[in-house]
Design an enzyme around this catalytic site. Structure first.
Site, short mmCIF file in Angstrom:
data_model
loop_
_atom_site.label_atom_id
_atom_site.label_comp_id
_atom_site.label_asym_id
_atom_site.label_seq_id
_atom_site.Cartn_x
_atom_site.Cartn_y
_atom_site.Cartn_z
N SER A 147 -23.68 31.63 -16.53
CA SER A 147 -23.74 30.47 -15.51
C SER A 147 -25.42 30.40 -15.21
O SER A 147 -25.75 29.12 -15.01
CB SER A 147 -23.14 30.80 -14.25
OG SER A 147 -23.72 31.86 -13.61
N HIS A 194 -31.88 39.84 -11.90
CA HIS A 194 -31.03 40.89 -11.58
C HIS A 194 -30.23 40.63 -10.17
O HIS A 194 -31.15 40.16 -9.40
CB HIS A 194 -31.91 42.04 -11.68
CG HIS A 194 -31.47 43.32 -11.11
ND1 HIS A 194 -30.54 43.99 -12.12
CD2 HIS A 194 -31.06 44.09 -9.98
CE1 HIS A 194 -29.77 44.95 -11.52
NE2 HIS A 194 -30.28 45.08 -10.07
N GLU A 240 -29.36 32.65 -7.69
CA GLU A 240 -30.01 32.83 -9.19
C GLU A 240 -30.17 31.72 -9.74
O GLU A 240 -31.24 31.46 -10.43
CB GLU A 240 -29.02 33.62 -9.95
CG GLU A 240 -28.70 35.24 -9.33
CD GLU A 240 -28.09 35.92 -10.42
OE1 GLU A 240 -27.51 35.61 -11.38
OE2 GLU A 240 -27.81 37.04 -10.00
C1 GRF Z 1 -26.15 37.84 -13.07
O1 GRF Z 1 -25.52 38.25 -12.10
C2 GRF Z 1 -27.44 38.68 -13.44
O2 GRF Z 1 -28.17 38.66 -12.28
C3 GRF Z 1 -27.17 39.46 -14.36
O3 GRF Z 1 -26.09 39.30 -15.09
C4 GRF Z 1 -25.29 38.17 -14.46
C5 GRF Z 1 -25.30 36.87 -15.33
O4 GRF Z 1 -24.41 36.11 -14.89
N1 GRF Z 1 -28.36 40.01 -15.01
P1 GRF Z 1 -24.15 34.66 -15.78
O5 GRF Z 1 -23.69 35.06 -17.14
O6 GRF Z 1 -25.49 34.23 -15.92
O7 GRF Z 1 -23.21 34.03 -15.13
#
Ligand code: GRF
Length: 222
Positions: free
Chosen positions: A12, A108, A173
């Site tokens: 995502s 993270h 994020e």
């Molecule tokens: C996210 O929660 C990020 O913080 C961690 O891994 C997850 C990745 O999510 N490092 P996605 O695959 O980008 O949806």
């Protein structure tokens, strides 16, 4: 700026980056998406966005060093100037990091240095923190320790479960990761030891009301 994305799962964040590029807000191009898992959803997302993607299976290499070297070669061949880890579940060794000095970033799902490791959001919830949220940082050999570029705070709601909290962290994020990459593309990030400074850009950078988040909210008079 040419970037390479390493991801192992849902993707995502990779999607958010590709969407911001398509929207013309993030001035970068994803040259390649690399995954260690052939079944990672991120590979479909890349295909749909017309971005080159590849799987590199760790098990096809005798050592991590050889695997990392193959990854670094691919990224170099594609002209990548920045390596973006977006849910990449393998640890990158010194040789890889030396190939892209100060040019590997990670996201993270907790406010580092609290709750490093694979269950950042769940651990923060279990600990009972009031504020948590994602961190974008430069990658060093030690996991989740590098200089911090940006963090966003999310309040933990009473009685909230891990899935709900993780969804809200994810939404943050998707905003802070593309923003960090844009700052790097604009060459506005300066690192001194552990401190990361953002050079002023063309936008007004003075803090506005609401830029500070305190949770639970302060009551009148405080
Ligand atoms: C996210 O929660 C990020 O913080 C961690 O891994 C997850 C990745 O999510 N490092 P996605 O695959 O980008 O949806």
């Amino acid at each position: 700026m040419k970037i390479g994305i390493l991801a192992s799962g849902k993707g995502s964040n990779a999607q958010a980056i590709m969407d911001r590029i398509a929207a013309g807000v993030l001035h970068a191009s994803v040259e390649i998406v690399l995954s260690n898992r052939a079944d990672a959803q991120v590979l479909d997302r890349a295909r749909k966005a017309g971005v080159k993607s590849m799987t590199l299976d760790r098990r096809s290499f005798a050592t991590r060093k050889e695997y990392d070297a193959a990854l670094a070669d691919l990224l170099r061949q594609h002209g990548c100037e920045l390596v973006v880890l977006a849910g990449y579940m393998l640890v990158l060794g010194k040789n890889f990091l030396d190939a892209f000095p100060g040019r590997v970033i990670n996201i993270h799902p907790s406010l580092l240095p609290s709750f490093p490791g694979t269950h950042g959001a769940e651990s923060a919830l279990a600990h009972g923190v009031k504020l948590t949220g994602p961190t974008v940082h430069f990658v060093e050999e030690e996991i989740d320790t590098g200089p911090i570029i940006i963090q966003a705070a999310a309040p933990v709601m009473a009685g909230e479960d891990a899935d709900s909290l993780k969804n809200r962290i994810h939404a943050l994020e998707h905003r802070i990761y593309p923003q960090s990459i844009q700052w790097l593309a604009e060459d506005r990030i300066r690192v001194e030891g552990r401190q990361v400074f953002l050079e002023p850009g063309s936008r007004k950078s003075a803090p506005r009301d609401g830029d500070w988040l305190v949770w639970p909210p302060l009551e009148e008079g405080f």
